[in-house]
Design an enzyme around this catalytic site. Structure first.
Site, PDB file in Angstrom:
ATOM      1  N   CYS A 256       0.871  -1.173   0.000  1.00  0.00           N
ATOM      2  CA  CYS A 256       0.000   0.000   0.000  1.00  0.00           C
ATOM      3  C   CYS A 256       0.907   1.222   0.000  1.00  0.00           C
ATOM      4  CB  CYS A 256      -0.908  -0.006   1.225  1.00  0.00           C
ATOM      5  SG  CYS A 256      -1.955   1.456   1.355  1.00  0.00           S
TER       6      CYS A 256
ATOM      7  N   GLU B  78      -3.351   1.124  -6.075  1.00  0.00           N
ATOM      8  CA  GLU B  78      -2.299   0.202  -6.488  1.00  0.00           C
ATOM      9  C   GLU B  78      -2.155   0.289  -7.998  1.00  0.00           C
ATOM     10  OE1 GLU B  78       0.659  -1.105  -6.208  1.00  0.00           O
ATOM     11  OE2 GLU B  78      -0.082  -1.876  -4.280  1.00  0.00           O
TER      12      GLU B  78
END
Length: 220
Positions: A2, A105
Site C-alpha cells: 500500500c 495500487e
C-alpha cells in the site's frame, strides 16, 4: 503493498466507530491522495482505553539517527514482521488500526505505463488496516501490515494490506490477549472491489475526489 490511500472519514465518526478518544491535533481530512511521510489518524490502545492519535506514515526504527536515515518503511510484511529488527517489538507491543476509504495500487506490465486502480471493500464500509507503530523522538510513526494478495487483488498486484473486521479490532490491539498473528491474512475472495482510475493520481500533488472516480474512456 500500500503506497497511497484516500481518507475522508471525519474524526468524530472515526472516534465513534472505534470507541476511541480523539487527540486535538489530528490531520485535516478529506485527503484523497495520502502519501508516505504524511500524517494520518491511527487508533491505539493501552488495554483499557483507545485513542485516535496523529502519526507519520513511515515507520522509523529507534536506531535511525533521522527519519531519513534508512529505507522508508511504509509497509511491514506479515510473513517476517515477527523477526525483522525494525518491527518485531512493535508487532508484540505496539499494534494499531488505520482507517481509510481505500488504497491505490498500480498494475505494471513491461513496456506499458502503470495503470492505477482504487481498491475498496465490496460492501462500501471503511477499510481498517492492521498496523504497527513506533515512537521516534517527538513523533509517532506507523506502517501498514501486508500479506499475499487474494484472488481479487492478484491480477493487479501480489501484495495486499491486512484488512480487519470489526470483531477483530480488540484482538489486534491486544485487548483480548494473544492471537493477533492469526489475523494476518488476506481478505476472503469477493471482499474487495477494484476500479481503474485516472493516471492523475500518479502525481503526489494531485488532490480531490476525482482521483477515485472510475476511469472514463476519454481520460488522457
Amino acid at each position: 503493498m500500500c503506497g497511497r490511500m484516500a481518507i475522508t472519514l471525519p474524526h468524530d465518526a472515526m472516534a465513534q466507530m472505534f470507541s476511541a478518544a480523539a487527540d486535538n491535533d489530528l490531520p485535516v481530512v478529506e485527503n484523497y491522495n495520502v502519501c508516505p511521510t504524511q500524517t494520518i489518524s491511527v487508533v491505539v490502545s493501552d488495554g483499557d482505553n483507545r485513542r485516535l492519535r496523529p502519526m507519520r506514515w513511515g515507520f522509523v526504527p529507534q536506531w535511525y539517527k533521522s527519519p531519513t536515515d534508512g529505507p522508508l518503511l511504509i509497509n511491514a510484511r506479515s510473513e517476517t514482521i515477527h523477526e525483522k529488527p525494525a518491527f518485531r517489538e512493535a508487532c508484540r507491543k505496539r499494534r494499531c488500526l488505520i482507517a481509510a476509504d481505500g488504497f491505490y495500487e498500480w498494475k505494471r506490465v513491461e513496456g506499458q505505463t502503470p495503470e492505477p486502480y482504487f481498491v475498496t471493500r465490496a460492501d462500501g464500509a471503511p477499510m481498517i488496516f492492521a498496523g504497527v507503530w513506533q515512537g521516534w523522538g517527538e513523533i509517532n510513526t506507523c506502517a501498514i501490515v501486508t500479506c499475499d494478495a487474494n484472488a481479487d487483488m492478484a491480477p493487479v498486484h501480489h501484495r495486499l494490506p491486512v484488512v480487519l473486521e470489526t470483531d477483530q479490532f480488540a484482538k489486534w490491539l491486544g485487548e483480548e490477549g494473544h492471537g493477533a498473528a492469526t489475523l494476518m491474512k488476506a481478505a476472503a475472495p469477493g471482499a474487495l472491489r477494484l476500479r481503474r482510475v485516472s493516471t492523475k493520481v500518479n502525481s503526489n500533488r494531485a488532490s480531490g475526489p476525482e482521483l477515485i472516480e472510475p476511469l472514463v474512456e476519454d481520460d488522457s
